[in-house]
Design a protein around this motif. Structure first.
Motif, PDB file in Angstrom:
ATOM      1  N   ALA A 385     -11.854  -8.718  -5.848  1.00  0.00           N
ATOM      2  CA  ALA A 385     -10.926  -7.625  -5.585  1.00  0.00           C
ATOM      3  C   ALA A 385     -11.297  -6.887  -4.309  1.00  0.00           C
ATOM      4  N   ARG A 386     -12.600  -6.747  -4.036  1.00  0.00           N
ATOM      5  CA  ARG A 386     -12.996  -6.029  -2.819  1.00  0.00           C
ATOM      6  C   ARG A 386     -12.562  -6.786  -1.566  1.00  0.00           C
ATOM      7  N   HIS A 387     -12.542  -8.119  -1.633  1.00  0.00           N
ATOM      8  CA  HIS A 387     -12.087  -8.908  -0.486  1.00  0.00           C
ATOM      9  C   HIS A 387     -10.607  -8.654  -0.212  1.00  0.00           C
ATOM     10  N   VAL A 388      -9.824  -8.675  -1.280  1.00  0.00           N
ATOM     11  CA  VAL A 388      -8.387  -8.442  -1.127  1.00  0.00           C
ATOM     12  C   VAL A 388      -8.132  -7.042  -0.579  1.00  0.00           C
ATOM     13  N   GLU A 389      -8.873  -6.067  -1.087  1.00  0.00           N
ATOM     14  CA  GLU A 389      -8.696  -4.682  -0.630  1.00  0.00           C
ATOM     15  C   GLU A 389      -9.056  -4.553   0.843  1.00  0.00           C
ATOM     16  N   ALA A 390     -10.156  -5.180   1.269  1.00  0.00           N
ATOM     17  CA  ALA A 390     -10.555  -5.122   2.678  1.00  0.00           C
ATOM     18  C   ALA A 390      -9.516  -5.801   3.571  1.00  0.00           C
ATOM     19  N   LEU A 391      -8.991  -6.927   3.118  1.00  0.00           N
ATOM     20  CA  LEU A 391      -7.964  -7.620   3.890  1.00  0.00           C
ATOM     21  C   LEU A 391      -6.685  -6.793   3.997  1.00  0.00           C
ATOM     22  N   ARG A 392      -6.326  -6.099   2.935  1.00  0.00           N
ATOM     23  CA  ARG A 392      -5.120  -5.255   2.986  1.00  0.00           C
ATOM     24  C   ARG A 392      -5.328  -4.095   3.968  1.00  0.00           C
ATOM     25  N   ARG A 393      -6.534  -3.548   4.010  1.00  0.00           N
ATOM     26  CA  ARG A 393      -6.800  -2.492   5.000  1.00  0.00           C
ATOM     27  C   ARG A 393      -6.728  -3.048   6.413  1.00  0.00           C
ATOM     28  N   ALA A 394      -7.286  -4.237   6.613  1.00  0.00           N
ATOM     29  CA  ALA A 394      -7.210  -4.861   7.940  1.00  0.00           C
ATOM     30  C   ALA A 394      -5.755  -5.102   8.329  1.00  0.00           C
ATOM     31  N   ASP A 395      -4.955  -5.568   7.382  1.00  0.00           N
ATOM     32  CA  ASP A 395      -3.541  -5.821   7.643  1.00  0.00           C
ATOM     33  C   ASP A 395      -2.816  -4.544   8.042  1.00  0.00           C
ATOM     34  N   ALA A 396      -3.117  -3.452   7.338  1.00  0.00           N
ATOM     35  CA  ALA A 396      -2.469  -2.176   7.651  1.00  0.00           C
ATOM     36  C   ALA A 396      -2.851  -1.694   9.046  1.00  0.00           C
ATOM     37  N   HIS A 397      -4.120  -1.858   9.409  1.00  0.00           N
ATOM     38  CA  HIS A 397      -4.560  -1.418  10.736  1.00  0.00           C
ATOM     39  C   HIS A 397      -3.940  -2.270  11.846  1.00  0.00           C
ATOM     40  N   VAL A 398      -3.829  -3.591  11.618  1.00  0.00           N
ATOM     41  CA  VAL A 398      -3.209  -4.452  12.628  1.00  0.00           C
ATOM     42  C   VAL A 398      -1.731  -4.096  12.774  1.00  0.00           C
ATOM     43  N   ALA A 399      -1.059  -3.822  11.670  1.00  0.00           N
ATOM     44  CA  ALA A 399       0.349  -3.424  11.734  1.00  0.00           C
ATOM     45  C   ALA A 399       0.508  -2.122  12.503  1.00  0.00           C
TER      46      ALA A 399
END
Length: 448
Positions: A385-399
Motif C-alpha cells: 500500500a505504501r508503494h501505491v500511495e507514493a506513486l499516487r503522490r508522484a503522479d499528482a506532483h507530475v500533473a
C-alpha cells in the motif's frame, strides 16, 4: 536500524519443523570467529562441513551442517555463517545463547534484510519482497514476490526516476538561462515528455495496485437491497453457513466479515445491511456502516434480483462513486433465466443463483482477473500500500508540474518535479527516513 555496522547478530533463521531441521544464522565481522568457537574449523565459503556444536564447557548441544558465506558475497553483504541443526527448538535456543555468550547480539525483526538493504545488496522494494515471499498465501503471490525480489518493480521505478531526472534537467536549464531567445518551457517536446511520464506513472500505479492486491488480498463488499440474496452469496462463497438467511427483509443489520480463499485468491468478504431508507434505528445504523464500508472496497458485489427492479436503481445511486463494481443478477433459479455473463458499459453483469451455485464460475473468473490471477498474471510483481500511495503522490506532483509548465511557471514546475522525484525515491529507499525504514522492517519476522 542496527546500532553499529561492526556488531554481529544472531537469530534462529528457520525454526525446527516436522523434519527436525532448524537454522541458526550469524551475520557480521565476528561471525566466523564465533562459529569457530562453537563448531571448530570453518569450511571454505559456500561449501558444507559436518560439525558438532559445542557449549562453553565442551558438551555437545547438537550436531549438523556448517555453511559459510564470505563478505561481500552474502545475503547481508557481511560475513555470514549458518549452523544447520537437527534438534528441538530448545536446542536451537541453546545455540543462540551460546553465540550471544561469545559476543553476538540477538537480531531484531527483519535485521538481516535491513543489513542487506543498508549494505546495498537489495533496494527497499526488493527487501520488502523478501517478507512478501515468506508470507505469500498463493502460488501467484509467491511468483509476484519473486519477481519483485529479482528487481521487476525496482527496474521500472528506476526508469521513471531517470525520465524524471531528464525532465528536471530540461526545466532547470530553462530557468537558469532565461536570457536565451528560445523559450524552452514552451517547447512541444518538453510537454510531450511530461505527458509520456504521466502515462508511465499511471501504468506503474495500475500494476502496483494489482501487486498490492496479490499481497494483501482483495477487500470485497457485498451490497444490495434487502432480501436480494447477499447473505446467501456470502455463504455460497465461504462454503458454509456464516450469515443468517431468512425471507425477512432487513435480517442482516451489522457487517459480517469472512476471510477466505477463492480459487487461490485471498479475500476479505464483507456482507452488509440492505441499502434502503428505514425508520428502524438499528437497521439505519447498519445501513450507515454499509455505506462506510463501500468507501474502503477494492470490489463491490452489487446483488440484484435476476431482473433489475426499482431497488436496483437505488443501489446504482449508492454505488455511483465506487470505482469497481460487479453486477450480480441473483435468483435465476426463480426467474428461469440461464446463467451467464455480459460486459456492459457500466461493468460486467453476471446472472447467477447463490442458492444453487449456478453462474458462480463467472464470478470466480472475474475475481481472478481483477487480482491478477487470470491470464494477465504473467509479469505481475508484488507491491504494498505504501508503494501505491507514493506513486499516487508522484503522479499528482507530475500533473501539477505539467499544469505549471503550460502556464510558463518554470520555478513552480521545478519544485513539483522535485517532490515527484522524492516520492519515487521512497519506493526503493533512495529517499527514505528512519521512520519509514522502521515501519518497513518492523513487519518482518526475526531471523529474516
Amino acid at each position: 536500524m542496527p546500532p553499529s555496522a561492526t556488531d554481529t547478530i544472531v537469530a534462529i533463521a528457520t525454526p525446527a519443523g516436522q523434519g527436525g531441521v532448524g537454522v541458526v544464522r550469524l551475520s557480521g565481522p565476528q561471525a566466523p570467529a564465533i562459529a569457530r568457537e562453537v563448531a571448530g574449523p570453518l569450511p571454505p565459503p559456500r561449501t558444507v562441513r559436518y560439525a558438532r556444536f559445542l557449549d562453553a564447557d565442551g558438551s555437545i548441544l547438537d550436531d549438523g551442517l556448517l555453511l559459510c558465506f564470505a563478505a561481500p558475497a552474502s545475503f547481508t553483504g557481511e560475513d555470514v555463517v549458518e549452523l544447520q541443526a537437527h534438534g528441538s527448538p530448545v536446542a536451537l535456543q541453546q545455540l543462540v545463547a551460546r553465540c550471544i555468550g561469545l559476543g553476538a547480539r540477538a537480531a531484531g525483526p527483519g535485521e538481516f534484510s535491513e543489513r542487506a538493504f543498508l549494505n546495498g545488496k537489495l533496494d527497499l522494494a526488493q527487501t520488502e519482497a523478501v517478507a512478501d515471499l515468506i508470507a505469500a498465501s498463493s502460488v501467484a503471490a509467491a511468483r509476484a514476490a519473486r519477481r519483485s525480489l529479482d528487481g521487476a518493480f525496482s527496474t521500472r521505478a528506476h526508469a521513471l526516476a531517470e525520465s524524471l531526472t531528464a525532465l528536471r534537467v530540461w526545466v532547470e536549464a530553462a530557468i537558469d538561462f532565461p536570457e536565451e531567445e528560445i523559450d524552452f518551457l514552451a517547447d512541444a517536446a518538453l510537454h510531450a515528455r511530461t505527458d509520456a511520464l504521466q502515462a508511465d506513472v499511471a501504468a506503474l500505479i495500475a500494476d502496483a495496485e494489482r501487486g498490492r492486491r496479490l499481497v494483501d488480498g482483495l477487500h470485497v463488499v457485498i451490497a444490495g437491497a434487502p432480501n436480494a440474496g447477499k447473505s446467501s452469496l456470502l455463504n455460497a462463497l465461504a462454503g458454509e453457513e456464516r450469515a443468517i438467511v431468512t425471507d425477512i427483509a432487513g435480517t442482516t443489520r451489522d457487517l459480517v466479515r469472512e476471510n477466505l480463499r477463492l480459487a487461490g485468491t485471498a479475500l476479505t468478504l464483507v456482507d452488509t445491511a440492505g441499502l434502503r431508507d428505514t425508520a428502524d434505528a438499528i437497521e439505519a445504523e447498519g445501513v450507515r456502516r454499509a455505506r462506510a464500508e463501500l468507501e474502503r472496497a477494492d470490489l463491490v458485489l452489487a446483488v440484484l434480483d435476476a431482473e433489475e427492479t426499482a431497488a436496483g436503481v437505488l443501489l446504482r445511486e449508492a454505488l455511483r462513486d465506487v470505482p469497481r463494481v460487479l453486477w450480480l443478477h441473483n435468483k435465476i433459479d426463480l426467474s428461469g433465466r440461464a446463467a451467464g455473463a455480459e460486459a456492459r458499459s457500466d461493468g460486467l453483469h453476471i446472472w447467477m443463483s447463490a442458492r444453487t451455485g449456478a453462474g458462480l464460475e463467472h464470478l470466480i473468473a472475474e475475481v481472478q482477473r481483477i487480482t491478477g490471477l487470470g491470464d494477465a498474471a504473467d509479469g505481475a510483481f508484488s507491491a504494498r500500500a505504501r508503494h501505491v500511495e507514493a506513486l499516487r503522490r508522484a503522479d499528482a506532483h507530475v500533473a501539477s508540474a505539467a499544469s505549471h509548465l503550460r502556464c510558463g511557471d518554470g520555478e513552480l514546475a521545478a519544485e513539483e518535479l522535485r517532490l515527484a522525484h522524492d516520492a519515487l525515491g521512497e519506493l526503493t529507499g533512495r529517499v527514505s527516513s528512519d521512520a519509514l525504514l522502521g515501519r518497513v522492517f518492523a513487519s518482518f519476522c526475526i531471523g529474516k
